[in-house]
Structures are given as structure tokens and as C-alpha cells.
Design a protein around this motif. Structure first.
Motif, short mmCIF file in Angstrom:
data_model
loop_
_atom_site.label_atom_id
_atom_site.label_comp_id
_atom_site.label_asym_id
_atom_site.label_seq_id
_atom_site.Cartn_x
_atom_site.Cartn_y
_atom_site.Cartn_z
N ILE A 1 0.84 -1.20 0.00
CA ILE A 1 0.00 0.00 0.00
C ILE A 1 0.87 1.24 0.00
CG2 ILE A 1 -1.72 1.30 1.32
CD1 ILE A 1 -2.89 -1.29 2.24
N THR B 1 3.84 1.59 -1.28
CA THR B 1 4.35 1.78 -2.64
C THR B 1 3.25 2.28 -3.57
OG1 THR B 1 5.80 -0.10 -2.24
CG2 THR B 1 5.62 0.66 -4.51
N ARG C 1 1.00 4.25 -3.16
CA ARG C 1 0.66 5.67 -3.08
C ARG C 1 1.19 6.44 -4.27
NH1 ARG C 1 3.04 6.84 2.65
NH2 ARG C 1 2.36 8.98 2.51
N THR C 2 2.38 6.04 -4.74
CA THR C 2 2.98 6.73 -5.87
C THR C 2 2.15 6.56 -7.14
OG1 THR C 2 5.11 6.29 -4.88
CG2 THR C 2 5.13 6.98 -7.16
N TYR C 3 1.48 5.40 -7.27
CA TYR C 3 0.75 5.10 -8.50
C TYR C 3 -0.75 5.21 -8.30
CZ TYR C 3 5.37 3.39 -9.04
OH TYR C 3 6.72 3.34 -9.05
N PHE C 4 -1.09 5.87 -7.20
CA PHE C 4 -2.45 5.97 -6.74
C PHE C 4 -3.41 6.45 -7.83
CE2 PHE C 4 -5.55 8.51 -4.18
CZ PHE C 4 -6.16 7.43 -3.61
N MET C 5 -3.01 7.45 -8.60
CA MET C 5 -3.90 8.06 -9.58
C MET C 5 -4.06 7.17 -10.81
SD MET C 5 -4.96 10.99 -8.54
CE MET C 5 -5.33 11.93 -10.02
N ASN C 6 -3.10 6.28 -11.04
CA ASN C 6 -3.12 5.49 -12.26
C ASN C 6 -3.60 4.07 -12.04
OD1 ASN C 6 -1.73 7.60 -13.82
ND2 ASN C 6 -0.11 7.14 -12.38
N TRP D 1 -5.85 2.26 -9.22
CA TRP D 1 -6.60 2.14 -7.96
C TRP D 1 -6.47 0.75 -7.37
CZ3 TRP D 1 -10.18 -1.72 -8.26
CH2 TRP D 1 -10.64 -2.06 -9.54
N LEU E 1 -6.58 6.77 1.82
CA LEU E 1 -6.39 6.76 0.37
C LEU E 1 -7.71 6.51 -0.35
CD1 LEU E 1 -3.12 4.65 0.09
CD2 LEU E 1 -3.37 7.04 -0.50
N LEU F 1 -9.87 8.80 -2.98
CA LEU F 1 -10.20 8.28 -4.31
C LEU F 1 -11.68 8.51 -4.62
CD1 LEU F 1 -8.40 6.77 -6.32
CD2 LEU F 1 -9.29 4.64 -5.45
N GLU G 1 2.41 14.02 -0.69
CA GLU G 1 1.87 12.92 -1.47
C GLU G 1 1.95 13.22 -2.96
OE1 GLU G 1 0.24 9.83 -0.30
OE2 GLU G 1 1.61 10.50 1.24
N VAL G 2 2.50 12.28 -3.71
CA VAL G 2 2.61 12.42 -5.15
C VAL G 2 1.23 12.67 -5.78
CG1 VAL G 2 3.08 11.15 -7.27
CG2 VAL G 2 4.67 11.02 -5.37
N ARG H 1 -0.12 15.93 -8.08
CA ARG H 1 -0.66 15.83 -9.42
C ARG H 1 -2.07 16.42 -9.48
NH1 ARG H 1 -2.15 10.35 -12.75
NH2 ARG H 1 -3.72 11.33 -14.05
N PRO I 1 6.14 10.68 -10.63
CA PRO I 1 6.54 9.46 -11.33
C PRO I 1 6.15 9.54 -12.81
CG PRO I 1 4.61 9.05 -9.98
CD PRO I 1 5.05 10.44 -9.69
N ASP J 1 2.54 9.28 -13.94
CA ASP J 1 1.71 10.47 -13.80
C ASP J 1 2.01 11.47 -14.91
OD1 ASP J 1 0.11 9.89 -11.63
OD2 ASP J 1 1.66 10.41 -10.19
N GLU K 1 11.29 6.04 -4.82
CA GLU K 1 10.66 5.00 -5.61
C GLU K 1 11.58 4.54 -6.75
OE1 GLU K 1 8.04 3.48 -4.72
OE2 GLU K 1 7.70 2.36 -6.57
#
Lengths: 297, 336, 534
Positions: free
Chosen positions: A251, A253, A255-260, A262, B149, B153, C243-244, C248, C263, C266, C378
Motif C-alpha cells: 500500500i 508503494t 501511493r505513488t501510482y495511486f492516480m493510475n 486504484w 487513500l 479516491l 503525497e505524489v 498531481r 513518477p 503520472d 521510488e
């Protein structure tokens, strides 16, 4: 009374007791459901290396061409930032979390139980000193001590486990002391004392073995909380190290890809939730069944 | 009663000393070089040596500890190794936002947790009980950082109805005069009657508030349920029922009232957990509180800052426990 | 007793409840009120969502960290590095000259410049500032190591007398430790003045307000000597958004004008959006893994070369750095002397690596290596994971350890080489555009371990770089030749795995214009060059 008779006489009521408890546990269907899922999770944990679809992606292989792919028939939970199958990793994570939680609780028991037993059996100044010392540890704000220990010992899963054990043992010491205080008045302990059995031997041979069941009940209730704490420490970067598929780390990790992606944070989170939930439900059910105050036949 | 409180207070002082000692040992025995942090990563060996002496790190650890305790009495918690600011000043800045969060979660625990627990106990083993048990146990089983999180979302990315994080939106900050009287934003808005800023502040409070409140709600509901069940099994309740008193009256008038003691105890416990959970979620919500402060301090091994947060949390924890003890001591059943 | 207590608590509860209700009611009532504000008179604002605290230390003589993103807007240096031409350009200094032997530098100060407190920027102030930085001896004070004395020649010229030849013009352009401050403001206030969020600069922006550790608000300095264009930002907000995903989303929603450290995933997603511009630029930051050359088996050059061949450069650049990097050619990034297109590179080749390992007599059973990286980074984490998979094929086990920077930096300096890590992941960016920043700090022999974290030492290399440093002001060409030769030697000896020179990426909202990313100043945005386009 023969030795055999003694065994039968002590064991038989316990077996009956166990049967009643199981019956009661089974009657509450939330608890029954919890028991079922716990069994399933234990099976997953034991068999993880054999049943996951992509076992090589647990530690040693990547597949970056297929990174961050959404869930599909091929990858039920999608893939992560290096194209690894999240389903395989999350399932394997069950094994890691459960093993670490068991070890942490085990270590807490190894520290706490003898201390509690000695305190309870000795009484007097020893009892007072040991229990005050225990209280001091209980006065630490939760998690803070574990965070500090894990940070300064160097972040890895073993140290996180030790940190958790250090913060958890006082509960077992307390529980054990209470048991020991009542048991030391029982005839068989008195008898052992009368024939001159050394004090320490009485503690380890007579008192502790007779208090095992409440300890085990307590331990099973603690597993959920410990799993959550392990995940929290890993989330803060104070636990498992990559590429180990530990849920909290995953989880963190994600966070960095959170937007891409889910799915990357959602599935490990669901597994933490589910595991902790069923252990807590089970613990709750156990407590209700075993506590004479709320027990109703 | 008085002597009891004094005894507990004295023990509280011992606890505080012990916690400081243990934390000091953990943070100082481990090989790390605070002087390095102090002078900056690219400083020369000579600069480093100078800093070591300035910080008193050349002296034995027990002397450093003595100095630290002495300084605490002067209200000096040392300077952060990262920012070189006095830790006490940093705590003053970072505490209010966290305390606000904790207060909100405590209110939620009381107003949602207690009714949930009561409902569950009255309807034991009925559908409502299963639902309520599932909810309350579910609430304490959730990893808070994941909830944070997840809520972002849903409410920010998908629904776009709530802000992502921070205490105030950038626009609000620029258009309006943001009051800063006590440091407690919502309280300051209230006393200065600054409604637009208050509204924005409350909106920003929703997601972190919910996240932090879940655990105490579950915990309080669970405890209320078991405390109430225990009491409902007791003879005087059974007797009251057999007299034909209405069930409602029996439950609310006698049982709930008598189960408040353990419930209040668990509320104080829940406050402690809320505080800890802020460590895990404040960074996610860019919440400028003590939780994000400790998260950074821990990863940069900033021991004066860690000690500062530990001391504060311990005082809070000791005081909460003291309150709980007093409540229990006041419970007439204990005195019997 | 029990009755009393319950009544009391019921009252309290009611009170709390009523307060809550009234809060919600009141906030609801004012829904309409907020619409009354006239937005046309608002100042133009640039919001920079930064990944970490904007300021750790307010003292310009001391700070060596994030604070340079504020400093460079508030303070100025004698000179500045121009990233487009690669030249050193005047800033506070109008012009400068150096003596034949490179031992004396005279800087002529621009006239009619004012500090924010209204006092003049003059030779006295320059001497005061640099003397102060050297006396404090904190942070980046070491950059002035060559300076013996600073002399005020007249009101607007100042002379540096050196102990050995050194390019003071480039050093004056350093990203930290070279700021000029108002002597008045510094001497008239006490020690704590800076740390309360005050500044004493002459730059285009003034600190308007600061929230410790969280946010700094700058406002335009009306009397800035450089003047202002028609369009500009009245205010600049630099706020920590760790937070990344939050960074964004802030830029995508138009709340923030600019952000960085995103990253690649993004960045790719943001490229597709109409309201966002992605700006890339060269950077002087390069990523390397330093090998512990003092322990078995890494003390064998063949093993080190094998590890260099076993490194999946393409995959790491593509999947870890998201293609925002080019494979390094040795130690020095392009744009700095010592770099050459003709320098050799290791290419990923496991067979070659196996041959070298066999030659070195490494047994079939392989060995274990530790890889320490900065937890939370990362890219370094993914680098480790990708490398681990390749090393596994050579029977080498890589143990990846993410640690707080301070702990693993400390570990790297353990007295016993065996107690240190085997591999140290590090990004290096220079304090100024001089090759010695890499050569000297990372590979020159040193009595104490500092940044030479491969613990490598070679007298020929030392000789080459020392000679080149001496020549750098008098015979640039010969110096360059020697630097390149030194670079070649390091590549051959492979004390480090040279991964990539990174490419800096900013994501800005569409209307944010004028950004010129400057590789010599990591993360710094010169906001007076930027403007909102209507």
C-alpha cells in the motif's frame, strides 16, 4: 487414584468444556463465518508458494512490459509497477503477515508469561516490582514505542516483529499473573511446595502449563491487532523491505501510482481488512463464549 | 480520593521519567550521528567536529541525559536536528491541528459509538446486533492509512465534492483573513465569527475526521456492548424486568447509566488511539499536525523531535489514564 | 452520587451537541456570503506544490537543503550559471576579472541595488556576507575553502585573495552558501531573527509570511533592480505537498501552477490533458551505485566490471526512471567539463558478466550483496528490484534495504569496511558547475570517508584531477583533457555503476509561462522570469 485416572479426570471436563465452547461458537453465525475464513486464510498462508499463479514474481522476477495493468482474467488483481501479478503477491502476503504476527505474539508470550507467572507465584515485593515494571511499559502511548524501536534498530521485518513483541508482552504478563495468583492456592501446587519442589520448577512445571488456555485465547484475539500493526509499520517504511510482498509495504508503494492504478492499493488493503476483521470477530466470539458473565447456554 | 489521585499523579511522573529514559536510550545508543544532521550532509570533517562539541555529543551519554532532563525543567526540549528550530516551538505549531482532529473523533465516538453499542446489546444475537457488531469490529479492523487513500479516491477523484487535503484551500487563504489567535483554526474562526473560513475549514476536516473517527467509534461501540451485556445479565436488572417495568426504562434508566463507567474509560483509551492514528494518515491528507511531524522526524532520526512528541503523547496518555482511573474509582460498584 | 454525575455529563453532552449543530447551521448560512468577493482584484498567484518542506533553515549562510528554492528568489549571488550558454553571468557583480596566476579576483558590484530593508548593496555587504558564511562554517561554507581574504577596494568593488588558484566566478554562482545579505539587517537583529522567518536579501521577492515546515508566501519586491515586466506574479506560494497523488491533482485542478518530482506514469497521464504543460530540461543530477571496494569480492576489479555488465541499464532507465534519463558516460553529466561523447559505457551483457566472474574465480554458489537505498525513493527502489532479478541469474543474491538517509549514510562510514553496505545508491547533484564536485567529493583519496562512498583510491587519478583543478583557470583545454582521462580511469576501474544522468521534469498549468529550468540549481524556479498568460 491412579495416574491414568488423574489424567482422565482432569482432561474429561476440559474436553466437555471445549465441546460446549465450540457449540456456542458455532451458534453465532458471525463467529462461524469468521472461523471459516480464518481456516481459509491459514490454508492460503500454508500453501501460498504452491497455489499462487505466478510464484516466481514473489521475489525474483519482474515483468515491466506489463506494468500497472488493470484487473483481468489473467491478473485478477491487476499488476504492479514492475508488472508483477498483484493477486499472487497479495495471497503470498497472507503467509508473511501471519507468520510475522505469530512470531511476534509468540515472542511476547515468551517474555511476558514467565515474568507474570513469577510475579504471581512469588507475591510480595517481587510481585510488586515486576508488575510496576510491566505497568511502566503499558504506559507508553500505543505504537509510538514500536515506531521508535523499529526506526532506530534499522527497518526490516524482523526488527518490526521484535518492536511489536516489546510493546505487547506486558499484556501477557498481566494476564499470566492473574492466573498464577489463583492457581498457586490450588492443592496440587501446595502439595508440590510441601514436598520441597524448587520455586522456579513450580512456576514452569505446574503454574504455567495450567494457564495455557487463557493465554492461547488471548493470543488468538491479538493476532488481528498485531497484523494491523505490522502493516502500519511497513506503511511507514519501518517494516518489510522490497520486494517482499507485505501488505502494508504494498500500500505504501501504491501511493505513488495511486492516480493510475486504484487496484494496487485497494486489494492489499482489502486483505488486511478481511484478515484483521475475521480474527477480531473470532476473538470477540471466543471472549463471549469463555467469559462466564456473558455466557448463556 | 485525594490520596488516590496524588498516588496516581506520582506514578504518572515516574512513568514520564521512564518513558523519557527508554526513548533516550533507544534513540542515542543506536549508531547515528546527530552532528552530521546538524551541520548538513555536505559539511567537512572539521565542521562536523565543531558541531559535535557544540551539541555536547562528545560527553558520555549519562551526562547528556542529565542535561536533557535539566533542560526539560526549563521548558527546553532542545532543537530539531532537521530544522534547527526549538522543538517546543514546533510542537506548539503542530499540536493544535492534531488536537482538533482528535476532538472531532472523540465527539463522533460518543455520539455514534455509544448508541451503536447500546442497540447491539439490547438486540443481542438479532440482525441489528450482527450488523452493529460487524460495523464496530469492522471499524477497528480497518487499516486507517488505506481508508484515507480510499476516501480520497472516492470523494475527491471520483465525486469531486470534498477537498484532497490541507487545512484550508489556497483560495480561502488568499481571499480571507485567516484568524490565528489560539492556533486552533476552527475555534479561532468561531470566536472571530469568521464564517467563510470556518466553512472551508470544516469541509477540509471531513475526510481526515471520518478516517480518524472510525477506530474510536468501533472501539466505543464494542465496549459499550459488552459492558451493557454484562449489566443486563445482573440480578437487579432481571429483577426490574420481572417487576414488569418497561424494557426501555430498564435499559436506559438503569443499565446504560451503570455501564457508562467502563464506556468512559474506553473513550479515554480511544483518544490515545486516535492520536496514534494521526501518525499514519496526516501525511496522506497534508494535515499540518504532529502526525506528519513525527513521521518525518522518525525517518530522519531527529531524536530531539521524537523525544518531544513522545513526551507530549505520554503526558496526554497519562492524564487520560488518570481520568479513566478516577471515573472508575467514582463508580459506586467499585467501592462496594 | 451516581445520579449527580450522570446529570453533569448529560449536560456537557447536550452542550457539545448544541455547539456542533450551531456550527453547521452557521456555516450553512454563510454559503452565499462567500460569493460576494470580487475576484478581479485578486493578486496573481503562482502556487508551487513542492514535495518536502520549503525551508529547513532560514539562515542563508547555513542552509544546504530545500531552502534554496526560496533563497534564490529572495537573495542573490554575485554570479549565476546560465544553463543555455553554459556561461557564468553577472548578477550582483556587474563584471569581474582574474589575475594571471588565478590567485586574485576582483568583482565590480552593480550600482543602485537595494536590499529589502532599503540599504545599499555594496562591496562591504559582499565581504560581510561571505565572511559570515565562512565564519559560521556550517552548511556549504567549504565552497570558499580557497579564499584567504576578502578586501573592499572601493564602495563597489571587492577583491578575493586566494591561497591557491580557484574559479571564484563559478563558486560565486553556487546554489548554496554564496548568498549576499544586508549587513544592517543581520547585525541589528539577534540570533533568532532569521529562524523566525525573516530574510535580508536583495532578490525579486520578499518573504510575506511563513508557516514553519509547511509553507512560504513570497510577494514581489517593487524596487527590484532588474525591474518587472508587464505580466508577473504578485505572490508566490510554496507549500509542502508530500503525497505524489496530491501534487498531481492540485496541478490538474488548476489550484497549483507548478510541481515536480512526479513518477513517469503520472507525467504520461498529464501530458494528455489540455490544461497542463510538461517541461523537461537537462539536469546535473546523476544516479549511481557505489560499490564497497574494500571488501571481498568487490575489491576485485573483474567482479566490479561484471556487476557493471550485469546491470540492466535500459530497463532501469525505461521502467524505473520512466525514460527521464540517459545512460551515464562515466562520472560527469553532459554540460560540465570532463564529459565527452567518446567515453565508453558498459552495456547490459550477462554472458560477459559471467565470464568475468569465472575469471575472478567466483564459485558456482555465488554470494550475497546488500543494496542500501533511501527509503521513499521510488526510483532507487525499482532500480534495486530490477537489478536483483538480473543478479539472481548469476547466482548473486541482492538484499534490498530501504533505510532513512541518515542511517545508511552513517552505516556507510562505519570504521570496519565489513560493517558497511556493499552497494550504496545515490543521486548526486553539484553545488556549482565544476567537475571537482564529482571528482573530488566522490573519487579523490581522502583521509576520512566522506562522500567517497566506494572507498576507492588511486594515486594516478588523484594526480590527474589535482593537476586539472590547478589548470582550470589558466589552461582550460589541457584541464579538460586531464579530466576526461581521469573519467576514463574511473570507468575502467568501475568503483561505481554509472546509471543515468537524469532529466528534470516540471508539470505546470497551461497559463504558467516563462519557466527556464536551470540544472545548476536543483528544484529552483526563478519566479521573476515567470508570468501568467491571459
Amino acid at each position: 487414584m491412579s495416574y491414568n485416572n488423574l489424567i482422565v479426570n482432569t482432561i474429561r471436563p476440559r474436553i466437555r468444556e471445549l465441546k460446549i465452547s465450540l457449540h456456542l461458537l458455532n451458534r453465532n453465525y458471525l463467529t462461524r463465518f469468521a472461523l471459516l475464513i480464518v481456516g481459509l486464510l491459514v490454508a492460503i498462508a500454508l500453501l501460498a508458494p504452491l497455489i499462487v499463479p505466478y510464484p516466481e514474481q514473489i521475489m525474483n522476477e519482474n515483468n515491466p512490459e506489463e506494468k500497472l495493468m488493470a484487473p483481468s482474467a489473467e491478473h485478477l488483481f491487476g499488476t504492479d509497477e514492475l508488472g508483477r501479478d498483484i493477486f499472487s503477491r497479495v495471497l503470498y502476503g497472507t503467509r508473511i503477515s501471519m507468520r510475522t504476527a505469530l512470531l511476534a505474539v509468540g515472542l511476547a508470550i515468551i517474555i511476558g508469561v514467565p515474568l507474570g507467572a513469577i510475579a504471581g507465584a512469588s507475591g510480595g515485593i517481587v510481585d510488586e516490582l515486576l508488575m510496576r515494571f510491566t505497568d511502566l511499559f503499558l504506559s507508553f502511548p500505543p505504537l509510538l514505542l514500536a515506531i521508535t524501536i523499529a526506526a532506530f534498530m534499522g527497518p526490516n521485518l524482523t526488527n518490526a516483529m521484535i518492536a511489536i513483541a516489546i510493546t505487547w508482552w506486558p499484556w501477557y504478563a498481566r494476564l499470566m499473573r492473574g492466573q498464577a495468583v489463583s492457581i498457586k492456592e490450588r492443592p496440587f501446587v501446595k502439595a508440590a511446595e510441601a514436598i520441597g519442589t524448587p520455586h522456579i520448577k513450580i512456576v514452569f512445571m505446574h503454574i504455567i502449563p495450567n494457564c495455557i488456555s487463557p493465554i492461547i485465547v488471548q493470543a488468538s484475539m491479538d493476532i488481528g491487532g498485531v497484523i494491523l500493526t505490522i502493516a502500519s509499520l511497513s506503511f511507514l517504511g519501518l517494516g518489510a523491505q522490497p520486494p517482499l510482498p507485505e501488505w502494508g509495504l504494498m500500500i505504501s508503494t501504491s501511493r505513488t501510482y495511486f492516480m493510475n492504478a486504484w487496484w494496487y492499493s485497494v486489494f492489499p488493503g482489502l486483505f488486511i481488512f478481511m484478515t484483521v476483521l475475521v480474527f477480531n470477530l473470532l476473538g470477540d466470539g471466543l471472549r463471549e463464549v469463555l467469559d462466564p458473565k456473558t455466557r448463556k447456554l | 480520593m485525594k490520596s488516590f489521585i496524588i498516588k496516581r499523579l506520582l506514578f504518572g511522573v515516574v512513568v514520564l521519567f521512564f518513558v523519557i529514559l527508554v526513548t533516550f536510550i533507544i534513540t542515542r545508543v543506536v549508531p547515528s550521528d546527530p552532528a552530521q544532521k546538524w551541520v548538513g550532509a555536505r559539511a567537512t570533517a572539521e565542521q562536523l567536529e565543531q558541531a559535535t562539541i557544540e551539541l555536547g555529543l562528545d560527553k558520555p551519554v549519562y551526562i547528556q541525559f542529565g542535561k536533557y532532563i535539566e533542560d526539560i525543567f526549563r521548558g527546553n526540549l532542545g532543537k530539531s536536528l532537521r530544522s534547527r528550530q526549538p522543538v517546543i516551538e514546533e510542537l506548539k505549531t503542530y499540536l493544535p491541528p492534531t488536537i482538533e482532529l482528535v476532538i472531532i473523533s472523540t465527539i463522533a465516538a460518543i455520539f455514534i459509538g455509544i448508541p451503536l453499542g447500546v442497540a447491539s446489546a439490547i438486540k443481542k444475537d438479532k440482525l441489528l446486533d450482527h450488523f452493529s457488531r460487524f460495523t464496530s469490529i469492522g471499524a477497528v479492523s480497518l487499516p486507517v492509512f488505506w481508508v484515507a487513500l480510499f476516501l480520497q479516491l472516492i470523494f475527491y477523484s471520483s465525486l469531486k465534492i470534498l477537498p484532497l487535503g490541507g487545512q484550508l484551500g489556497i483560495k480561502t487563504e488568499l481571499i480571507y483573513q485567516v484568524p490565528d489567535i489560539t492556533g486552533f483554526l476552527i475555534f479561532d474562526c468561531l470566536i472571530s465569527a469568521n464564517w467563510p473560513v470556518l466553512k472551508d475549514a470544516l469541509l477540509h476536516m471531513v475526510l481526515p475526521g471520518i478516517t480518524i473517527a472510525l477506530y474510536p467509534i468501533g472501539l466505543v461501540a464494542r465496549m459499550t456492548r459488552s459492558a451493557l451485556l454484562e449489566i443486563l445479565n445482573e440480578e437487579y436488572i432481571v429483577a426490574a424486568k420481572s417487576y414488569g417495568l418497561p424494557n426501555r426504562l430498564v435499559v436506559w434508566r438503569y443499565a446504560v447509566k451503570n455501564s457508562l463507567g467502563p464506556t468512559i474509560t474506553v473513550v479515554t483509551l480511544a483518544i490515545g488511539y486516535s492520536l496514534v492514528n494521526t501518525f499514519l494518515i496526516e501525511a496522506i491528507y497534508s494535515w499540518p499536525g504532529i502526525g506528519s511531524y513525527i513521521a518525518i522526524s522518525v525517518t530522519s532520526l531527529d531524536y530531539p523531535a521524537i523525544m518531544g512528541v513522545t513526551i507530549f503523547s505520554t503526558i496526554a496518555y497519562v492524564v487520560l489514564n488518570l481520568i479513566a482511573d478516577i471515573v472508575i474509582a467514582l463508580d459506586p460498584r467499585v467501592r462496594l | 452520587m451516581s445520579n449527580l454525575k450522570t446529570k453533569g455529563s448529560r449536560k456537557t453532552l447536550t452542550l457539545i451537541f448544541l455547539t456542533l449543530i450551531s456550527i453547521f447551521l452557521l456555516s450553512g448560512c454563510n454559503n452565499n456570503g462567500s460569493n460576494d468577493v470580487d475576484t478581479s482584484e485578486l493578486p496573481t498567484i503562482a502556487f508551487y506544490a513542492y514535495d518536502s518542506e520549503p525551508v529547513l533553515d532560514w539562515d542563508p549562510s547555513v542552509g544546504t537543503s530545500n531552502e534554496i528554492i526560496i533563497y534564490h528568489n529572495v537573495y542573490e549571488t554575485l554570479t549565476r550559471f546560465n544553463s543555455e550558454t553554459g556561461d557564468i553571468e553577472p548578477l550582483i557583480a556587474e563584471s569581474y576579472k582574474v589575475s594571471e596566476d588565478g590567485m586574485e579576483w576582483v568583482f565590480n558590484i552593480r550600482k543602485d541595488m537595494k536590499f529589502h530593508d532599503g540599504t545599499d548593496v555594496n562591496a562591504e555587504a559582499v565581504k560581510f556576507s561571505i565572511d559570515r558564511t565562512m565564519e559560521r562554517n556550517m552548511g556549504a561554507a567549504y565552497i570558499w575553502g580557497a579564499v584567504q581574504e576578502i578586501i573592499v577596494v572601493d564602495e563597489y568593488s571587492v577583491k578575493f585573495i586566494l591561497m591557491y588558484p580557484s574559479p571564484i566566478d563559478i563558486i560565486s554562482s553556487s546554489s548554496y552558501g554564496a548568498f549576499i545579505m544586508s549587513p544592517d539587517a543581520v547585525t541589528n537583529n539577534d540570533e533568532e531573527w532569521f529562524s523566525q522567518g525573516n530574510e535580508a536579501g536583495s532578490g525579486p521577492y520578499i518573504v510575506d509570511s511563513a508557516k514553519m515546515g509547511e509553507e512560504v508566501v513570497l510577494k514581489k519586491f517593487d524596487e527590484y533592480w532588474g525591474g518587472w515586466n508587464e505580466q508577473f506574479y504578485d505572490k508566490v506560494i510554496i507549500r509542502k505537498v508530500s503525497e505524489v497523488s496530491s501534487r498531481r491533482q492540485l496541478v490538474e485542478s488548476g489550484e497549483a501552477q507548478i510541481t515536480t518530482y512526479l513518477p513517469a506514469e503520472d507525467i504520461e497521464a498529464m501530458r494528455k490533458k489540455d490544461n497542463i504543460t510538461i517541461i523537461t530540461s537537462d539536469s546535473f543530477t546523476n544516479a549511481a551505485i557505489h560499490l564497497n571496494t574494500e571488501v571481498e569480492p568487490l575489491n576485485d576489479v573483474r567482479v566490479r566490471q561484471a556487476l557493471s555488465y550485469a546491470f540492466p541499464y535500459e530497463d532501469v532507465i525505461k521502467y524505473a526512471a520512466g525514460n527521464y534519463g540517459v545512460q551515464s558516460k562515466g562520472v560527469i553529466p553532459a554540460g560540465i567539463i570532463g564529459y565527452s561523447e567518446d567515453l565508453p559505457q558498459y552495456k547490459f551483457d550477462l554472458d560477459k558478466a559471467q565470464v568475468l566472474l569465472d575469471e575472478a574465480g567466483i564459485s558456482e554458489d555465488g554470494f550475497t550483496l546488500s543494496y542500501n537505498y533511501s527509503s521513499g525513493d521510488e526510483i532507487q527502489k525499482k532500480t534495486g528490484e530490477l537489478y536483483k532479478a538480473e543478479l539472481k541469474k548469476l547466482n548473486i543474491e541482492l538484499e534490498i534495504r530501504g533505510m532513512p538517509w541518515d542511517s545508511y549514510f552513517e552505516m556507510a562510514k562505519a570504521t570496519n569496511p565489513e560493517d558497511r553496505q556493499d552497494m550504496f545508491a545515490m543521486n548526486w547533484w553539484p553545488e556549482n558547475a565544476l567537475p571537482s564536485s564529482w571528482f573530488y567529493n566522490l573519487y579523490h583519496s581522502q583521509d576520512e570517508i566522506y562522500w567517497n562512498l566506494s572507498y576507492w583510491s588511486d594515486p594516478i587519478f588523484d594526480e590527474l584531477t589535482d593537476a586539472a583543478d590547478e589548470l582550470s583557470t589558466s589552461d582550460r583545454e589541457l584541464a579538460e583533457e586531464k579530466y576526461i582521462e581521469a573519467n576514463k580511469l574511473v570507468i575502467e576501474e568501475a568503483p561505481s555503476i554509472f546509471i543515468y544522468d537524469s532529466i528534470k521534469v516540471y508539470a505546470t498549468s497551461k497559463e504558467f509561462k516563462g519557466l527556464k529550468a536551470n540544472p545548476a540549481y536543483e528544484g529552483v524556479i526563478f519566479f521573476n522570469e515567470c508570468y501568467p498568460e491571459n
